[in-house]
Design an enzyme around this catalytic site. Structure first.
Site, mmCIF file in Angstrom:
data_model
loop_
_atom_site.group_PDB
_atom_site.id
_atom_site.type_symbol
_atom_site.label_atom_id
_atom_site.label_comp_id
_atom_site.label_asym_id
_atom_site.label_seq_id
_atom_site.Cartn_x
_atom_site.Cartn_y
_atom_site.Cartn_z
ATOM 1 N N HIS A 109 0.844 -1.208 0.000
ATOM 2 C CA HIS A 109 0.000 0.000 0.000
ATOM 3 C C HIS A 109 0.879 1.258 0.000
ATOM 4 O O HIS A 109 0.603 2.225 -0.709
ATOM 5 C CB HIS A 109 -0.876 0.060 1.260
ATOM 6 C CG HIS A 109 -1.897 -1.018 1.371
ATOM 7 N ND1 HIS A 109 -1.871 -1.950 2.380
ATOM 8 C CD2 HIS A 109 -2.994 -1.310 0.636
ATOM 9 C CE1 HIS A 109 -2.916 -2.766 2.261
ATOM 10 N NE2 HIS A 109 -3.607 -2.395 1.203
ATOM 11 N N GLU A 150 -1.270 -3.850 -9.186
ATOM 12 C CA GLU A 150 -1.439 -4.989 -10.103
ATOM 13 C C GLU A 150 -1.665 -6.284 -9.323
ATOM 14 O O GLU A 150 -2.021 -7.299 -9.906
ATOM 15 C CB GLU A 150 -0.198 -5.122 -10.999
ATOM 16 C CG GLU A 150 -0.115 -4.022 -12.028
ATOM 17 C CD GLU A 150 1.067 -4.165 -12.969
ATOM 18 O OE1 GLU A 150 1.990 -4.960 -12.672
ATOM 19 O OE2 GLU A 150 1.075 -3.472 -13.994
ATOM 20 N N LYS A 151 -1.454 -6.243 -8.020
ATOM 21 C CA LYS A 151 -1.753 -7.399 -7.166
ATOM 22 C C LYS A 151 -3.199 -7.851 -7.416
ATOM 23 O O LYS A 151 -3.493 -9.030 -7.453
ATOM 24 C CB LYS A 151 -1.541 -6.988 -5.710
ATOM 25 C CG LYS A 151 -2.231 -7.796 -4.660
ATOM 26 C CD LYS A 151 -1.494 -9.063 -4.380
ATOM 27 C CE LYS A 151 -1.991 -9.819 -3.172
ATOM 28 N NZ LYS A 151 -3.405 -9.844 -2.934
#
Ligand code: AMP
Length: 282
Positions: A37, A150-151
């Site tokens: 994050h 993109e996780k």
């Protein structure tokens, strides 16, 4: 750094930025923040005059009440992690009823069929919930750019469609996956795993790497078999799905086309904790 718990308080704080045409970066999160994050906040902070980080566990995107209830919450720690940014950072941690204008329900979206693949198949209504909450956030925050990882690659593609459908003037920026030194993708849900489970969960990334290494050599069918074999009879990991999909449409690939870009995707349970990961293949 101030924490805003209501739509009106955040809007008021952002007004001077909007009036003076300063750029607003937005990082939507469900909290229990980790370095993944923080990497989004860093990029947003470099590229904008101020950054809004939302911390909100969105009830409408959970199809499983147990998952919603057990989702890690760590607001004090989240605030401490964000304190390192000297720039204008606004934390938005709204009350659900206020955010949803007293009506906590999802809108129904059609994201060109992307919503019916992978996560959409396995988490019914998930992307309607994601679309609804981000549409609300975008209208309150009015960001110039929003930063997504993109996780959650399918979510990233869904949000790009959302801004087209809702005609929102925000640029969606996809950011790379941040991993533990073991290779395990960082995730708030990792906080629910013990040391042994964290070690076992590395298999997810190892399998993705194996598929990537063999992508040129093997057919899609063989790659699917290779991945599934890694999880077969595993004592703690249960594979929910492994898929190689077209990066644009997220449709399941059956054979390889030289013109297309592909990614491999995994969703797996370890006990009752559901983890997802993906990797670019070409
Ligand atoms: P979440 O709090 O899980 O809803 O995630 C909030 C945002 O952080 C989403 O855009 C995620 O894709 C992104 N994110 C989560 N984990 C990672 C990671 N390991 N690397 C990069 N971005 C991530």
């Amino acid at each position: 750094m101030k924490i805003h718990n209501s739509n009106s308080s955040l809007k008021e704080a952002l007004l001077p930025f909007i009036k003076n045409r300063k750029s607003i970066g937005f990082v939507p999160t469900m909290g229990a923040l980790h370095i993944g994050h923080i990497s989004l906040v860093e990029q947003a902070s470099i590229e904008n005059d101020c950054v809004v980080v939302s911390i909100f566990v969105n009830p409408t995107q959970f199809d499983n009440p147990n998952d919603l209830q057990k989702y890690p919450r760590a607001i004090e720690n989240d605030i401490a992690l964000l304190k390192r940014f000297s720039k204008n950072i606004f934390i938005f941690s709204p009350n659900a009823l206020d955010l949803y204008n007293q009506n906590i329900n999802s809108k129904s979206y059609h994201f060109s069929g992307i919503e019916n693949e992978m996560e959409g198949k396995h988490r019914i209504g998930h992307f309607d919930g994601v679309g609804t909450v981000l549409n609300l956030f975008f209208r309150i925050v009015k960001p110039n750019k929003a930063y997504l990882g993109e996780k959650d690659f399918q979510q990233l593609q869904i949000v790009k469609k959302l801004v087209e459908i809702e005609n929102l003037p925000v640029k969606i920026i996809g950011c790379p996956i941040i991993r533990e030194s073991s290779g395990l993708a960082m995730s708030s849900r990792n906080k629910r795993l013990n040391t042994d489970q964290l070690n076992e969960a590395i298999l997810i990334y190892k399998t993705l790497l194996k598929v990537k290494e063999n992508f040129k050599l093997l057919s899609i069918l063989k790659l699917n078999q290779l991945a599934e074999k890694e999880f077969k009879n595993h004592p703690c990991l249960t594979l929910e799905y492994f898929e190689i999909a077209d990066t644009e449409t997220l449709k399941t690939a059956i054979y390889k086309s030289k013109k297309k870009k592909y990614r491999a995707f995994i969703a797996s349970f370890i006990d009752d904790v559901r983890l997802i990961d993906n990797i670019a293949l070409n």
